[in-house]
Design a protein around this motif. Structure first.
Motif, mmCIF file in Angstrom:
data_model
loop_
_atom_site.group_PDB
_atom_site.id
_atom_site.type_symbol
_atom_site.label_atom_id
_atom_site.label_comp_id
_atom_site.label_asym_id
_atom_site.label_seq_id
_atom_site.Cartn_x
_atom_site.Cartn_y
_atom_site.Cartn_z
ATOM 1 N N GLY A 184 7.153 12.683 -13.304
ATOM 2 C CA GLY A 184 8.007 13.484 -12.448
ATOM 3 C C GLY A 184 7.868 14.969 -12.640
ATOM 4 O O GLY A 184 8.144 15.737 -11.727
ATOM 5 N N ILE A 185 7.466 15.401 -13.830
ATOM 6 C CA ILE A 185 7.506 16.831 -14.136
ATOM 7 C C ILE A 185 6.125 17.411 -14.397
ATOM 8 O O ILE A 185 5.822 18.517 -13.951
ATOM 9 C CB ILE A 185 8.416 17.075 -15.366
ATOM 10 N N ASN A 186 5.287 16.693 -15.094
ATOM 11 C CA ASN A 186 4.032 17.268 -15.573
ATOM 12 C C ASN A 186 2.822 16.984 -14.692
ATOM 13 O O ASN A 186 1.693 17.204 -15.117
ATOM 14 C CB ASN A 186 3.743 16.773 -16.995
ATOM 15 N N GLN A 187 3.054 16.459 -13.481
ATOM 16 C CA GLN A 187 1.959 16.225 -12.558
ATOM 17 C C GLN A 187 2.355 16.801 -11.200
ATOM 18 O O GLN A 187 3.288 16.320 -10.568
ATOM 19 C CB GLN A 187 1.658 14.734 -12.438
ATOM 20 N N LEU A 188 1.640 17.818 -10.777
ATOM 21 C CA LEU A 188 1.946 18.498 -9.522
ATOM 22 C C LEU A 188 0.794 18.308 -8.538
ATOM 23 O O LEU A 188 -0.344 18.080 -8.923
ATOM 24 C CB LEU A 188 2.188 19.992 -9.768
ATOM 25 N N PHE A 189 1.128 18.415 -7.270
ATOM 26 C CA PHE A 189 0.157 18.235 -6.201
ATOM 27 C C PHE A 189 0.072 19.526 -5.397
ATOM 28 O O PHE A 189 1.083 20.002 -4.872
ATOM 29 C CB PHE A 189 0.579 17.067 -5.303
ATOM 30 N N LEU A 190 -1.128 20.119 -5.324
ATOM 31 C CA LEU A 190 -1.298 21.416 -4.669
ATOM 32 C C LEU A 190 -2.070 21.301 -3.360
ATOM 33 O O LEU A 190 -3.032 20.529 -3.255
ATOM 34 C CB LEU A 190 -2.072 22.387 -5.572
ATOM 35 N N HIS A 191 -1.624 22.090 -2.377
ATOM 36 C CA HIS A 191 -2.407 22.371 -1.175
ATOM 37 C C HIS A 191 -2.885 23.803 -1.327
ATOM 38 O O HIS A 191 -2.073 24.733 -1.340
ATOM 39 C CB HIS A 191 -1.545 22.264 0.086
ATOM 40 N N VAL A 192 -4.162 24.003 -1.394
ATOM 41 C CA VAL A 192 -4.726 25.350 -1.513
ATOM 42 C C VAL A 192 -5.467 25.668 -0.221
ATOM 43 O O VAL A 192 -6.494 25.049 0.089
ATOM 44 C CB VAL A 192 -5.687 25.458 -2.717
ATOM 45 N N ASP A 193 -4.933 26.608 0.553
ATOM 46 C CA ASP A 193 -5.513 27.004 1.833
ATOM 47 C C ASP A 193 -6.237 28.335 1.678
ATOM 48 O O ASP A 193 -5.633 29.312 1.213
ATOM 49 C CB ASP A 193 -4.414 27.147 2.886
ATOM 50 N N MET B 154 3.992 20.195 -4.492
ATOM 51 C CA MET B 154 4.942 19.079 -4.534
ATOM 52 C C MET B 154 4.727 18.355 -5.853
ATOM 53 O O MET B 154 3.707 18.552 -6.521
ATOM 54 C CB MET B 154 4.724 18.102 -3.379
ATOM 55 N N ARG B 155 5.667 17.495 -6.192
ATOM 56 C CA ARG B 155 5.453 16.637 -7.350
ATOM 57 C C ARG B 155 4.527 15.491 -6.943
ATOM 58 O O ARG B 155 4.675 14.912 -5.870
ATOM 59 C CB ARG B 155 6.773 16.089 -7.870
ATOM 60 N N CYS C 295 -5.299 19.258 -4.659
ATOM 61 C CA CYS C 295 -5.555 19.215 -6.104
ATOM 62 C C CYS C 295 -4.376 18.627 -6.868
ATOM 63 O O CYS C 295 -3.225 18.736 -6.445
ATOM 64 C CB CYS C 295 -5.821 20.633 -6.637
ATOM 65 N N GLY C 296 -4.684 18.042 -8.012
ATOM 66 C CA GLY C 296 -3.671 17.660 -8.977
ATOM 67 C C GLY C 296 -3.638 18.708 -10.078
ATOM 68 O O GLY C 296 -4.690 19.086 -10.604
ATOM 69 N N LEU C 297 -2.431 19.184 -10.389
ATOM 70 C CA LEU C 297 -2.293 20.230 -11.413
ATOM 71 C C LEU C 297 -1.487 19.691 -12.581
ATOM 72 O O LEU C 297 -0.418 19.102 -12.395
ATOM 73 C CB LEU C 297 -1.602 21.462 -10.814
ATOM 74 N N TYR C 298 -2.009 19.917 -13.781
ATOM 75 C CA TYR C 298 -1.382 19.431 -15.010
ATOM 76 C C TYR C 298 -1.231 20.605 -15.971
ATOM 77 O O TYR C 298 -1.801 21.676 -15.757
ATOM 78 C CB TYR C 298 -2.248 18.329 -15.622
ATOM 79 N N PRO C 299 -0.469 20.437 -17.065
ATOM 80 C CA PRO C 299 -0.289 21.561 -17.996
ATOM 81 C C PRO C 299 -1.598 22.110 -18.558
ATOM 82 O O PRO C 299 -1.677 23.288 -18.893
ATOM 83 C CB PRO C 299 0.582 20.956 -19.101
ATOM 84 N N ASP C 300 -2.619 21.253 -18.663
ATOM 85 C CA ASP C 300 -3.862 21.702 -19.291
ATOM 86 C C ASP C 300 -5.104 21.477 -18.439
ATOM 87 O O ASP C 300 -6.230 21.579 -18.927
ATOM 88 C CB ASP C 300 -4.051 20.991 -20.636
ATOM 89 N N ALA C 301 -4.938 21.166 -17.161
ATOM 90 C CA ALA C 301 -6.113 20.884 -16.341
ATOM 91 C C ALA C 301 -5.763 20.918 -14.860
ATOM 92 O O ALA C 301 -4.587 20.839 -14.475
ATOM 93 C CB ALA C 301 -6.697 19.518 -16.694
ATOM 94 N N LEU C 302 -6.806 21.042 -14.043
ATOM 95 C CA LEU C 302 -6.667 20.943 -12.588
ATOM 96 C C LEU C 302 -7.776 20.040 -12.078
ATOM 97 O O LEU C 302 -8.944 20.192 -12.459
ATOM 98 C CB LEU C 302 -6.766 22.321 -11.936
ATOM 99 N N GLY C 303 -7.414 19.072 -11.242
ATOM 100 C CA GLY C 303 -8.405 18.160 -10.676
ATOM 101 C C GLY C 303 -8.391 18.243 -9.158
ATOM 102 O O GLY C 303 -7.327 18.357 -8.546
#
Length: 239
Positions: free
Chosen positions: A117-126, A98-99, A140-148
């Motif tokens: 709105g575009i460069n910050q994504l929210f991941l569910h990793v199962d 999701m965004r 997790c938060g996913l960005y063009p150059d990193a994952l947190g």
């Protein structure tokens, strides 16, 4: 009682108010309301049609394939479930996206709305293993150059999306706050998911995928609202 039903004319002659006058007034009021409703419906439908065609002319982003060995889940564009999946040894890994702005409005700050709105994504990793009652969930938060990583928790498998599993999930201990873990543990958990291909290399595909999904959902919304208004107009009965 009789005086309540009479009026005085300009010439001083007292006469009874015609009984049909009040009926005509009510009918006229009903006609005006029907006419006003039809006009509003027409404006809405015209606006929906204009916006639909405007959105339909938007140029989609270049087609991007997910990094190997991830594959796209069939029907993902028309559902709210997982987008990508892969196998890793005996594990099955699925990723939903999701965004971040949809999870935490304004969470990325106000400096750049495009970034929010575009460069910050929210991941569910199962991560699932055969024979295990629970799956390992990374948020997790996913960005063009990193994952947190925001959190790591165990949760019951919900393969059939059973509602009965929801109370168990809500009442269950979800683990410590990720920031409360020491640096060594945080590094190990980052290495754990990176080893499984969960990193910034997923960003270009997921960003393009969300654009296509948002575009499709918006087109579907214009059509469904237009259909509802049209059916209401055609099925309405006069008052």
């Amino acid at each position: 009682m009789w005086r309540r039903g009479i009026i005085a004319c300009a010439g001083g002659v007292i006469q009874r108010q015609p009984w049909w006058r009040s009926i005509t007034a009510r009918r006229s009021s009903s006609l005006r309301a029907t006419s006003s409703s039809a006009a509003v419906n027409s404006i809405i439908l015209r606006s929906l049609k204009d916006h639909f065609f405007e959105v339909s002319k938007m140029t989609p982003p270049p087609k991007v394939s997910p990094p190997s060995p991830f594959t796209v889940v069939k029907g993902a564009l028309d559902s709210g479930g997982a987008v990508l999946k892969r196998s890793y040894g005996n594990e099955e890994i699925s990723i939903s996206v999701m965004r971040l702005a949809n999870i935490i409005p304004g969470g990325g700050g106000d400096d750049d709305e495009d970034d929010d709105g575009i460069n910050q994504l929210f991941l569910h990793v199962d991560i699932l293993k055969p024979g295990q009652q629970d799956s390992l969930l990374f948020l997790c938060g996913l960005y063009p150059d990193a994952l947190g990583i925001h959190s790591v928790s165990m949760r019951p498998k919900m393969e059939s999306s059973e509602a009965s599993a929801l109370p168990v999930l809500l009442n269950r201990y979800s683990g410590p706050t990720f920031e409360d873990l020491d640096q060594k543990m945080r590094d190990v958990l980052h290495g754990y998911i990176e080893e499984r291909g969960i990193n910034e290399s997923l960003f270009p595909f997921l960003q393009a995928w969300l654009y296509v999904k948002d575009h499709r959902d918006l087109m579907r919304w214009f059509k469904s609202v237009g259909t509802f208004v049209t059916e209401a107009k055609e099925g309405a009965s006069p008052a």
